[in-house]
Design an enzyme around this catalytic site. Structure first.
Site, short mmCIF file in Angstrom:
data_model
loop_
_atom_site.label_atom_id
_atom_site.label_comp_id
_atom_site.label_asym_id
_atom_site.label_seq_id
_atom_site.Cartn_x
_atom_site.Cartn_y
_atom_site.Cartn_z
N TYR A 1 -1.86 -0.24 10.60
CA TYR A 1 -1.73 -0.94 9.31
C TYR A 1 -1.28 -0.51 8.11
O TYR A 1 0.32 -0.95 7.78
CB TYR A 1 -2.74 -0.67 8.63
CG TYR A 1 -3.30 -0.74 6.77
CD1 TYR A 1 -3.43 -2.21 6.43
CD2 TYR A 1 -3.36 0.32 5.52
CE1 TYR A 1 -3.38 -2.65 5.41
CE2 TYR A 1 -3.10 -0.72 4.62
CZ TYR A 1 -3.01 -1.85 4.29
OH TYR A 1 -3.43 -1.93 2.85
N SER B 1 0.71 -0.85 -0.21
CA SER B 1 0.06 -0.14 0.00
C SER B 1 0.94 1.74 0.14
O SER B 1 1.89 1.00 0.12
CB SER B 1 -0.56 -0.21 1.24
OG SER B 1 -1.87 1.44 1.43
#
Length: 272
Positions: free
Chosen positions: A162, A149
């Site tokens: 995350y 990501s």
């Protein structure tokens, strides 16, 4: 395009989103595909799509209900794939989540059990899968593609755990790429930006809030003016997995974010 004819590909987190689109694309391009996820109902939809993409050949699709945070399941995913198809050429580590069920985000103030869940799913599971897959990838000179990501290098305070997990994924990519190069195994990451999937819904974000983000954060701050589709991410993954087209690419972070990481401000927390 049938480069993957005769190749065997595992795509984790295939129940929805990027994983589903990726598995379907590999099947369309000739691969034998193992799909895996925790939802039997969602995985069955993926199986049907892959079977159709494979020209109706059900023998080219293996569906495994599994949880990649459980070591016995990661072992089973690799073992059942090799038992059925006889080899392994590509491992796509796609399974992941932004937070723990019951929480809308993974802000650093969240309990450490949220941290453990997010790290286990997004980072630790990769190591478990890679350890099982590498002996088979050595035989085929195969490769690994991890779905990371832009959160790995761009700070989103509402998703602190995350972001940490994806940063770990990026560093694992570099280390493995160096370590496995001598075995002829390539390792690369795709780092998506905003993608129109159910990822936000699984993090407790409503459809209305997701639409708000699209209009008020994505469109104004992403140079290409929109979120990506899962299918667009799948084509990038397939490129990285192709030992002809990407044969000199390893240890790289291929950012596919429409320019969001070079122009956008931090994600607004009030929309979560």
């Amino acid at each position: 395009m049938t480069y993957f004819e005769g190749k065997v590909v595992i795509v984790t987190g295939s129940s929805t989103g990027i994983g589903r689109a990726t598995a379907e694309l590999f099947a369309k391009r000739g691969a034998k595909v193992t799909i895996t996820g925790r939802s039997a109902e969602s995985l069955e939809i993926t199986r049907q799509l892959c079977e159709k993409a494979a020209g109706g050949n059900a023998d080219k699709v293996l569906s495994i209900i599994a949880d990649v945070t459980k070591e016995e399941d990661t072992k089973r995913i690799i073992a059942e794939t090799v038992n059925k198809f006889g080899q392994l050429d590509v491992l796509v580590n796609n399974a992941g989540a932004g937070t723990m069920p019951g929480y809308q985000d993974s802000h650093f103030s969240r309990p450490l059990e949220v941290f453990d869940y997010v790290m286990n799913l997004n980072a630790r599971s990769l190591i478990a899968l890679d350890q099982e897959a590498i002996p088979h990838l050595k035989k085929t000179k195969g490769n690994i593609v991890n779905v990371s990501s832009i959160g790995a290098f761009k700070a989103f305070p509402s998703m602190a755990y995350y972001c940490m997990a994806k940063a770990a994924t990026d560093q694992l990519n570099r280390v493995l790429a160096i370590d496995l190069a001598k075995e002829g195994i390539r390792v690369n990451n795709i780092n998506p930006g905003p993608v129109r999937t159910d990822f936000s819904a699984r993090n407790g974000v409503s459809d209305a809030a997701r639409d708000w983000l699209e209009e008020n954060w994505v469109k104004p701050n992403c140079p290409l003016g929109r979120s990506a589709t899962p299918e667009e991410m799948a084509t990038v993954i397939a490129f990285l997995a192709n030992n002809d087209e990407a044969r000199f690419v390893t240890g790289q972070l291929l950012v596919a974010d429409g320019g969001a990481s070079i122009s956008s401000p931090p994600l607004p927390t009030q929309a979560s």
